[in-house]
Write an enzyme that holds these catalytic residues in place. Structure first.
Site, PDB file in Angstrom:
ATOM      1  N   SER A  11       0.749  -1.347   0.135  1.00  0.00           N
ATOM      2  CA  SER A  11      -0.030  -0.187   0.101  1.00  0.00           C
ATOM      3  C   SER A  11       0.749   1.312   0.021  1.00  0.00           C
ATOM      4  O   SER A  11       1.900   1.215   0.503  1.00  0.00           O
ATOM      5  CB  SER A  11      -0.842   0.053   1.392  1.00  0.00           C
ATOM      6  OG  SER A  11      -1.504   1.239   1.081  1.00  0.00           O
ATOM      7  N   SER A  13      -0.552   4.434   0.903  1.00  0.00           N
ATOM      8  CA  SER A  13      -1.531   5.169   1.944  1.00  0.00           C
ATOM      9  C   SER A  13      -0.575   5.573   2.913  1.00  0.00           C
ATOM     10  O   SER A  13      -0.493   7.014   3.004  1.00  0.00           O
ATOM     11  CB  SER A  13      -2.626   4.273   2.566  1.00  0.00           C
ATOM     12  OG  SER A  13      -3.615   3.871   1.517  1.00  0.00           O
ATOM     13  N   LYS A  61     -13.129  -4.382   4.130  1.00  0.00           N
ATOM     14  CA  LYS A  61     -14.128  -3.349   4.087  1.00  0.00           C
ATOM     15  C   LYS A  61     -15.438  -3.659   4.349  1.00  0.00           C
ATOM     16  O   LYS A  61     -16.277  -2.711   4.675  1.00  0.00           O
ATOM     17  CB  LYS A  61     -14.119  -2.830   2.537  1.00  0.00           C
ATOM     18  CG  LYS A  61     -12.574  -2.090   2.090  1.00  0.00           C
ATOM     19  CD  LYS A  61     -12.749  -1.417   0.651  1.00  0.00           C
ATOM     20  CE  LYS A  61     -11.287  -1.011   0.340  1.00  0.00           C
ATOM     21  NZ  LYS A  61     -11.546  -0.161  -1.056  1.00  0.00           N
ATOM     22  N   ASP A  97     -14.013   5.874  -1.343  1.00  0.00           N
ATOM     23  CA  ASP A  97     -13.768   5.168  -2.593  1.00  0.00           C
ATOM     24  C   ASP A  97     -14.897   5.704  -3.627  1.00  0.00           C
ATOM     25  O   ASP A  97     -14.498   5.709  -4.793  1.00  0.00           O
ATOM     26  CB  ASP A  97     -13.894   3.731  -2.539  1.00  0.00           C
ATOM     27  CG  ASP A  97     -12.906   2.923  -1.927  1.00  0.00           C
ATOM     28  OD1 ASP A  97     -11.514   3.770  -1.817  1.00  0.00           O
ATOM     29  OD2 ASP A  97     -12.980   1.803  -1.173  1.00  0.00           O
ATOM     30  N   GLY A 120     -15.054  -8.929  -9.886  1.00  0.00           N
ATOM     31  CA  GLY A 120     -14.834  -9.184  -8.456  1.00  0.00           C
ATOM     32  C   GLY A 120     -16.119  -8.520  -7.740  1.00  0.00           C
ATOM     33  O   GLY A 120     -16.836  -7.761  -8.342  1.00  0.00           O
ATOM     34  N   GLY A 123     -15.836  -5.737  -1.210  1.00  0.00           N
ATOM     35  CA  GLY A 123     -16.090  -4.569  -0.744  1.00  0.00           C
ATOM     36  C   GLY A 123     -15.803  -3.290  -1.797  1.00  0.00           C
ATOM     37  O   GLY A 123     -16.582  -2.632  -1.883  1.00  0.00           O
ATOM     38  N   TYR A 201      -3.049  -0.319  -8.023  1.00  0.00           N
ATOM     39  CA  TYR A 201      -1.981   0.984  -8.417  1.00  0.00           C
ATOM     40  C   TYR A 201      -0.608   0.618  -8.094  1.00  0.00           C
ATOM     41  O   TYR A 201       0.394   1.205  -8.495  1.00  0.00           O
ATOM     42  CB  TYR A 201      -2.168   2.349  -7.652  1.00  0.00           C
ATOM     43  CG  TYR A 201      -2.208   1.673  -6.226  1.00  0.00           C
ATOM     44  CD1 TYR A 201      -1.121   1.830  -5.290  1.00  0.00           C
ATOM     45  CD2 TYR A 201      -3.505   1.453  -5.483  1.00  0.00           C
ATOM     46  CE1 TYR A 201      -1.034   1.780  -4.161  1.00  0.00           C
ATOM     47  CE2 TYR A 201      -3.409   1.764  -4.326  1.00  0.00           C
ATOM     48  CZ  TYR A 201      -2.277   1.591  -3.477  1.00  0.00           C
ATOM     49  OH  TYR A 201      -2.338   1.258  -2.164  1.00  0.00           O
TER      50      TYR A 201
END
Length: 241
Positions: A11, A13, A61, A97, A120, A123, A201
Site C-alpha cells: 500500500s 497510503s 471493507k 472510494d 470481483g 467491498g 496501483y
C-alpha cells in the site's frame, strides 16, 4: 491515523499521508500500517487512545462494519467502509472510494460508455457499482463463484465484450508482489474501443493493463483514485476532530 488490512506492505497510503504531513507542515500526526491476520484484532487497534482515524483496505471493507458504532448513509446503503472517523471512542464508518472513483471517471472520456463489466464482488466493487448506478451506466458483475446477479468468468464472450466497453478490475489480482497474476478474461476480445480500469496501483502497470494495451485498449490504474479518496478521508477526519 492508519491503515488496516491484510498483507498491506504494497500500500502507498502510509507514504502518501506521511508526505502530506511533511509537505503541508501538519504537526503532531503520524500514519501507521496495522496489518491484521483477522478482523477481530481490530479491537486491539481501537484501544489506542491516540487514534483519530483509519483507512480500511482488502479484505476488511465489509468485515469491519460489525465493529463500528455507526455508518454514514452511503456506507450503510452499499455495505462497504474504507474510512473510519474516531472521536470520544465512537467509531463511524464512511466510504470515500465512491468519491475517488467518480472523480477519476470524470477525467477520462466515458461519454459513449453505456455498459460496464465489474470484475470481483468484494467491498471495493460495491463502491464501483454505486458510482456506475448514479451515472446510469449499466453493469454486469463477474465472479469466480456463482452468486446472485453475477456471471462467471467462463461466461464472458465476444458479445458481452462488444457491449461492455468499460472493464473494471476491483479484485486484488496483480497487486505487488504477485505481479504475474491478472483476471482470467478473454483479452483477445478487446480493441481500441475498450477502457480497462484497474483499481490496483502497485505496480504502476499491471498485467491486466498490459494485456489491454496490447489490444489497443485505453488503460488506467488506481493511483488517482487512491489519492482522491485519501484527501476525502483527511477532510472527514479534520471535520471530526
Amino acid at each position: 491515523y492508519g491503515l488496516i488490512g491484510k498483507n498491506i506492505n504494497y500500500s502507498f497510503s502510509k507514504k502518501y499521508f506521511l508526505d502530506k504531513f511533511k509537505r503541508e507542515r501538519i504537526f503532531g500526526c503520524d500514519y501507521l500500517n496495522f496489518d491484521l491476520d483477522r478482523i477481530d484484532l481490530i479491537e486491539d487497534v481501537f484501544r489506542n487512545n491516540l487514534l483519530s482515524g483509519l483507512n480500511v483496505t482488502i479484505p476488511y471493507k465489509e468485515k469491519i462494519i460489525p465493529f463500528l458504532d455507526d455508518l454514514s448513509p452511503i456506507a450503510k446503503e452499499i455495505g462497504s467502509v474504507n474510512t473510519i472517523c474516531i472521536k470520544h471512542s465512537k467509531r463511524i464508518g464512511y466510504n470515500t472510494d465512491i468519491y475517488g472513483f467518480d472523480k477519476t471517471l470524470s477525467e477520462i472520456n466515458i461519454d459513449k460508455i453505456e455498459q460496464a463489466l465489474v470484475l470481483g464482488t468484494g467491498g471495493a466493487s460495491k463502491a464501483i457499482k454505486y458510482v456506475l448506478s448514479k451515472r446510469e451506466i449499466k453493469y454486469i458483475s463477474v465472479s469466480r463463484s456463482k452468486k446472485e446477479n453475477t456471471i462467471l468468468y467462463k461466461d464472458l464472450n465476444f458479445n458481452l465484450f462488444n457491449k461492455n466497453l468499460l472493464i473494471i478490475n476491483s479484485t486484488p489480482l496483480g497487486t505487488y508482489p504477485n505481479i504475474e497474476e491478472c483476471p482470467d478474461i478473454p483479452y483477445n476480445f478487446l480493441d481500441s474501443k475498450h477502457i480497462l480500469y484497474d483499481l490496483v496501483y502497485n505496480p504502476k502497470e499491471t498485467l491486466f493493463m498490459k494485456n489491454g494495451k496490447e489490444k489497443g485498449a485505453k488503460v488506467i490504474n488506481g493511483l488517482k483514485m487512491l489519492e482522491y479518496q485519501a484527501e476525502k478521508s483527511w477532510e472527514l477526519w479534520s471535520k471530526f476532530n
